[in-house]
Design an enzyme around this catalytic site. Structure first.
Site, PDB file in Angstrom:
ATOM      1  N   GLU A 191       9.859  16.867  14.482  1.00  0.00           N
ATOM      2  CA  GLU A 191      10.275  16.527  13.126  1.00  0.00           C
ATOM      3  C   GLU A 191       9.615  17.517  12.157  1.00  0.00           C
ATOM      4  O   GLU A 191       8.400  17.645  12.136  1.00  0.00           O
ATOM      5  CB  GLU A 191       9.849  15.094  12.780  1.00  0.00           C
ATOM      6  CG  GLU A 191      10.408  14.647  11.451  1.00  0.00           C
ATOM      7  CD  GLU A 191       9.983  13.240  11.061  1.00  0.00           C
ATOM      8  OE1 GLU A 191       8.792  12.920  11.186  1.00  0.00           O
ATOM      9  OE2 GLU A 191      10.854  12.472  10.616  1.00  0.00           O
TER      10      GLU A 191
ATOM     11  N   CYS B  10      13.936  10.649   6.768  1.00  0.00           N
ATOM     12  CA  CYS B  10      13.733  10.346   8.192  1.00  0.00           C
ATOM     13  C   CYS B  10      15.021  10.525   8.993  1.00  0.00           C
ATOM     14  O   CYS B  10      14.987  10.900  10.161  1.00  0.00           O
ATOM     15  CB  CYS B  10      13.203   8.932   8.342  1.00  0.00           C
ATOM     16  SG  CYS B  10      14.196   7.729   7.445  1.00  0.00           S
TER      17      CYS B  10
ATOM     18  N   LYS C 159       0.864  -1.186   0.000  1.00  0.00           N
ATOM     19  CA  LYS C 159       0.000   0.000   0.000  1.00  0.00           C
ATOM     20  C   LYS C 159       0.902   1.237   0.000  1.00  0.00           C
ATOM     21  O   LYS C 159       1.438   1.626   1.032  1.00  0.00           O
ATOM     22  CB  LYS C 159      -0.889  -0.051   1.240  1.00  0.00           C
ATOM     23  CG  LYS C 159      -2.021   0.973   1.341  1.00  0.00           C
ATOM     24  CD  LYS C 159      -1.552   2.378   1.388  1.00  0.00           C
ATOM     25  CE  LYS C 159      -2.521   3.408   1.860  1.00  0.00           C
ATOM     26  NZ  LYS C 159      -2.115   4.705   1.306  1.00  0.00           N
TER      27      LYS C 159
ATOM     28  N   GLU D  99       9.102   1.718  11.050  1.00  0.00           N
ATOM     29  CA  GLU D  99      10.215   2.648  10.769  1.00  0.00           C
ATOM     30  C   GLU D  99       9.598   4.036  10.780  1.00  0.00           C
ATOM     31  O   GLU D  99       8.880   4.402   9.840  1.00  0.00           O
ATOM     32  CB  GLU D  99      10.826   2.346   9.399  1.00  0.00           C
ATOM     33  CG  GLU D  99      11.441   0.971   9.262  1.00  0.00           C
ATOM     34  CD  GLU D  99      12.730   0.814  10.013  1.00  0.00           C
ATOM     35  OE1 GLU D  99      13.254   1.826  10.519  1.00  0.00           O
ATOM     36  OE2 GLU D  99      13.222  -0.319  10.114  1.00  0.00           O
TER      37      GLU D  99
ATOM     38  N   GLY E  54       6.579   5.321   8.131  1.00  0.00           N
ATOM     39  CA  GLY E  54       5.789   6.544   8.080  1.00  0.00           C
ATOM     40  C   GLY E  54       5.944   7.310   9.378  1.00  0.00           C
ATOM     41  O   GLY E  54       6.942   7.167  10.094  1.00  0.00           O
ATOM     42  N   SER E  55       4.942   8.091   9.689  1.00  0.00           N
ATOM     43  CA  SER E  55       5.051   8.984  10.838  1.00  0.00           C
ATOM     44  C   SER E  55       4.863   8.237  12.155  1.00  0.00           C
ATOM     45  O   SER E  55       4.211   7.180  12.207  1.00  0.00           O
ATOM     46  CB  SER E  55       3.992  10.078  10.724  1.00  0.00           C
ATOM     47  OG  SER E  55       2.709   9.490  10.712  1.00  0.00           O
ATOM     48  N   THR E  56       5.392   8.805  13.208  1.00  0.00           N
ATOM     49  CA  THR E  56       5.269   8.190  14.534  1.00  0.00           C
ATOM     50  C   THR E  56       3.803   8.175  14.975  1.00  0.00           C
ATOM     51  O   THR E  56       3.344   7.208  15.591  1.00  0.00           O
ATOM     52  CB  THR E  56       6.175   8.939  15.530  1.00  0.00           C
ATOM     53  OG1 THR E  56       7.532   8.720  15.123  1.00  0.00           O
ATOM     54  CG2 THR E  56       6.001   8.442  16.956  1.00  0.00           C
TER      55      THR E  56
ATOM     56  N   GLY F 121       2.231   5.335  13.324  1.00  0.00           N
ATOM     57  CA  GLY F 121       2.813   4.130  13.928  1.00  0.00           C
ATOM     58  C   GLY F 121       2.099   3.745  15.215  1.00  0.00           C
ATOM     59  O   GLY F 121       1.801   2.568  15.455  1.00  0.00           O
TER      60      GLY F 121
HETATM   61  P1  NAP Z   1       2.262   8.781   7.164  1.00  0.00           P
HETATM   62  O1  NAP Z   1       1.311   9.897   7.034  1.00  0.00           O
HETATM   63  O2  NAP Z   1       2.400   8.113   8.477  1.00  0.00           O
HETATM   64  O3  NAP Z   1       1.821   7.734   6.043  1.00  0.00           O
HETATM   65  C1  NAP Z   1       2.586   6.572   5.754  1.00  0.00           C
HETATM   66  C2  NAP Z   1       1.678   5.538   5.083  1.00  0.00           C
HETATM   67  O4  NAP Z   1       0.685   5.098   6.017  1.00  0.00           O
HETATM   68  C3  NAP Z   1       0.914   6.060   3.874  1.00  0.00           C
HETATM   69  O5  NAP Z   1       0.802   5.020   2.923  1.00  0.00           O
HETATM   70  C4  NAP Z   1      -0.448   6.392   4.478  1.00  0.00           C
HETATM   71  O6  NAP Z   1      -1.495   6.395   3.554  1.00  0.00           O
HETATM   72  C5  NAP Z   1      -0.613   5.244   5.454  1.00  0.00           C
HETATM   73  N1  NAP Z   1      -1.537   5.515   6.558  1.00  0.00           N
HETATM   74  C6  NAP Z   1      -1.992   6.712   7.004  1.00  0.00           C
HETATM   75  N2  NAP Z   1      -2.776   6.527   8.097  1.00  0.00           N
HETATM   76  C7  NAP Z   1      -2.813   5.189   8.322  1.00  0.00           C
HETATM   77  C8  NAP Z   1      -3.432   4.366   9.319  1.00  0.00           C
HETATM   78  N3  NAP Z   1      -4.161   4.888  10.303  1.00  0.00           N
HETATM   79  N4  NAP Z   1      -3.240   3.029   9.280  1.00  0.00           N
HETATM   80  C9  NAP Z   1      -2.483   2.480   8.309  1.00  0.00           C
HETATM   81  N5  NAP Z   1      -1.870   3.202   7.334  1.00  0.00           N
HETATM   82  C10 NAP Z   1      -2.022   4.539   7.344  1.00  0.00           C
HETATM   83  O7  NAP Z   1       3.746   9.186   6.761  1.00  0.00           O
HETATM   84  P2  NAP Z   1       4.208  10.078   5.541  1.00  0.00           P
HETATM   85  O8  NAP Z   1       3.808  11.481   5.833  1.00  0.00           O
HETATM   86  O9  NAP Z   1       3.802   9.424   4.259  1.00  0.00           O
HETATM   87  O10 NAP Z   1       5.816   9.931   5.623  1.00  0.00           O
HETATM   88  C11 NAP Z   1       6.622  10.775   6.357  1.00  0.00           C
HETATM   89  C12 NAP Z   1       7.019  10.120   7.667  1.00  0.00           C
HETATM   90  O11 NAP Z   1       7.665   8.877   7.392  1.00  0.00           O
HETATM   91  C13 NAP Z   1       8.015  10.942   8.447  1.00  0.00           C
HETATM   92  O12 NAP Z   1       7.644  10.966   9.806  1.00  0.00           O
HETATM   93  C14 NAP Z   1       9.322  10.174   8.268  1.00  0.00           C
HETATM   94  O13 NAP Z   1      10.257  10.362   9.306  1.00  0.00           O
HETATM   95  C15 NAP Z   1       8.843   8.773   8.196  1.00  0.00           C
HETATM   96  N6  NAP Z   1       9.841   7.919   7.533  1.00  0.00           N
HETATM   97  C16 NAP Z   1      10.585   7.046   8.292  1.00  0.00           C
HETATM   98  C17 NAP Z   1      11.565   6.255   7.678  1.00  0.00           C
HETATM   99  C18 NAP Z   1      12.412   5.296   8.481  1.00  0.00           C
HETATM  100  O14 NAP Z   1      13.125   4.509   7.883  1.00  0.00           O
HETATM  101  N7  NAP Z   1      12.370   5.330   9.810  1.00  0.00           N
HETATM  102  C19 NAP Z   1      11.785   6.361   6.312  1.00  0.00           C
HETATM  103  C20 NAP Z   1      11.017   7.255   5.583  1.00  0.00           C
HETATM  104  C21 NAP Z   1      10.039   8.028   6.209  1.00  0.00           C
HETATM  105  P3  NAP Z   1      -1.935   7.780   2.852  1.00  0.00           P
HETATM  106  O15 NAP Z   1      -0.783   8.240   2.072  1.00  0.00           O
HETATM  107  O16 NAP Z   1      -3.046   7.364   1.990  1.00  0.00           O
HETATM  108  O17 NAP Z   1      -2.316   8.713   3.960  1.00  0.00           O
END
Ligand code: NAP
Length: 483
Positions: free
Chosen positions: A386, A286, A178, A252, A230-232, A235
């Site tokens: 962040e 990240c 996804k 992650e 994705g975001s904390t 998570g």
């Molecule tokens: P996000 O808003 O948390 O979304 C990540 C993914 O989760 C997207 O596919 C999103 O779908 C989906 N999603 C949203 N709400 C969900 C829920 N309640 N249940 C299941 N899935 C859900 O993160 P982002 O804004 O795309 O990415 C940025 C974040 O990723 C930053 O905090 C960054 O630090 C982190 N990141 C971490 C790493 C690492 O290796 N630690 C690497 C890269 C990024 P939609 O797009 O449809 O909302």
């Protein structure tokens, strides 16, 4: 570029959503639409989980030989390389990253990940255990966890999909991918290449759509594991929502990496390293360096050189080979970055350079001018939260003994950097900073062979290297009485 039309991939078939719903992806450099994608609903999520379960039960993937699995993953790597230019252009158009980053980081790492885990297929071993029962043989087997939901973010969509798909498949799992709704293009193309490589139907399924799709996967009783980047905040939601059938969960998450510039550091190298470490993919990384602690004797020199270098960077569409810094992914994200900057100014931080959206011919894209703050306190939000944008606060330190505590004063713990010529300083900081990766005199770029993941609110578990095999397998003990 022609508009892309993306569909769902379920049980080996490309299909639209039964509802007919679609969503649009936009080029962040121009704000123009670049593709429409099927918006999966609950019935498509059910079908994708069902297809993955059937492929798991039929052992159409875990039942083929490890050598054959390796050959197919290797073929995916070859196809990624054969289509490298196309994939890089798609990633740049959809995500915004400069073409050089798409080629050198996103696409190259994706191919390397499939090749690396192709190598592991034939090396996932159990052990014979010296149990203290007479006439008893005990050995372990590493078996697939089962059906894995792989949920990815928008910052490096192709590369992060490969971080999950390659090890999950090497371990014999079946998967549902996804991607983030802002950036589905390259994941759709990768799944087409996976199909072309000959990976059996139902082993890799793709559902595109909004957060509801991710939520449905996480709550689904037919899913055994969630691997999420994705975001904390999300998570945390995933941990709660996956409790029903006690899914295995790896996370992650976000980061707030400290970067320490010691008194003896080569300042020019530290400036160049922090410039790139903070601004790679416009800071949408990240592990980006997001708070720099500089010895007070060197801070003026460091800040001035950093600000001059940042102000001289060429902002522009990633597709232009001259571009050094691309746009942010979406207008909403740009507004969030700008709100952090405004709040820092309001809190009394001194804006050295940047601090606003780019105007002129870049006004229609999501371009933010690279930003340096001085006069910053440890407790300001710009040092703690962040931002995920091209924003770098610079802080002074007087006593090296206080550095580890200041670096560790965060909920996150993904990455950190130390700039020094002194081995003792380097090793002491590497030991004392609580982070999943500490980089000494270098950029925060991962490698397939090395563990990747965070302490604290930066996540659970590790990806990459042999560590990913632990999180994509269950260990079974087999006891055999030989008497
Ligand atoms: P996000 O808003 O948390 O979304 C990540 C993914 O989760 C997207 O596919 C999103 O779908 C989906 N999603 C949203 N709400 C969900 C829920 N309640 N249940 C299941 N899935 C859900 O993160 P982002 O804004 O795309 O990415 C940025 C974040 O990723 C930053 O905090 C960054 O630090 C982190 N990141 C971490 C790493 C690492 O290796 N630690 C690497 C890269 C990024 P939609 O797009 O449809 O909302």
């Amino acid at each position: 570029m022609d508009q892309v039309k993306g569909r769902l991939f379920i049980g080996g078939q490309w299909t639209g959503a039964a509802s007919g719903k679609e969503f649009t992806s936009f080029d962040p450099a121009t704000g123009q639409p670049i593709g429409t994608f099927a918006e999966a609903g609950p019935s498509e999520v059910d079908s994708a989980v069902d297809a993955a379960r059937k492929a798991l039960s039929a052992r159409s993937w875990s039942g083929i030989t490890a050598a054959e699995r390796a050959r197919l993953l290797w073929r995916v790597a070859e196809l990624v390389e054969e289509h490298a230019d196309e994939l890089a252009e798609l990633e740049t158009r959809d995500q915004g990253q400069p073409l050089g980053v798409a080629q050198g980081v996103s696409v190259a790492t994706t191919a390397e990940h499939f090749r690396y885990y192709a190598g592991w297929c034939t090396k996932i071993e159990g052990v014979v255990t010296p149990v203290s029962f007479p006439d008893t043989l005990h050995y372990t087997r590493r078996e697939p966890v089962g059906v894995c939901a792989l949920i990815t973010p928008w910052n490096f969509p192709l590369m992060i999909a490969s971080w999950k798909i390659a090890p999950a498949l090497a371990c014999g799992n079946t998967v549902i991918v996804k991607p983030a709704e802002q950036t589905p293009l390259t994941t759709v193309r990768l799944v087409e290449l996976i199909e072309e490589a000959g990976i059996p139907a139902g082993v890799v399924n793709l559902v595109t759509g909004g957060p509801g799709v991710g939520k449905a996967l996480v709550a689904h009783s037919g899913v055994d594991k969630v691997s999420f980047t994705g975001s904390t905040a999300v998570g945390r939601e995933i941990v709660r929502a996956s409790a029903g059938n006690l899914k295995r969960v790896t996370l992650e998450l976000g980061g707030k990496a400290p970067s320490i510039v010691a008194a003896d550091a080569d300042i020019d190298a530290a400036v160049a390293g922090n410039l790139q470490g903070a601004l790679l993919n416009s800071g949408q990384v990240c592990a980006a360096y997001t708070r720099v602690y500089v010895d007070r004797h060197r801070i003026d020199e460091f800040t001035e050189k950093l600000a001059t270098a940042m102000a001289g960077l060429r902002l522009g569409p990633g597709i232009d080979p001259q571009t050094q810094l691309g746009p942010l992914v979406s207008p909403e994200h740009l507004a969030g970055v700008d709100a952090h900057v405004r709040a820092a100014v309001g809190a009394g931080a001194q804006l050295v350079t940047g601090g606003s959206k780019a105007d002129g011919e870049l006004a229609s894209g999501n371009f933010y001018r690279p930003t340096v703050f001085a006069g910053v306190d440890d407790d300001m939000a710009i040092v703690r939260d962040e931002v995920f944008g091209p924003v770098l606060p610079v802080l002074a330190y007087d006593d090296p003994e206080e550095l580890a505590d200041r670096a560790n004063a965060t909920d996150y713990g993904l990455a950190a950097a130390v700039w020094t010529k002194d081995l003792a300083t380097a090793h002491r900081m590497a030991a004392d900073i609580r982070a999943g990766a500490v980089f000494v005199n270098m950029l925060p770029i991962p490698d397939s062979a090395a563990p990747w993941g965070g302490f604290g609110a930066s996540g659970w578990g590790r990806e990459m290297g042999k560590y990913a095999l632990d999180v994509f397998t269950e260990v079974k003990g087999v006891w055999m009485h030989l008497g």
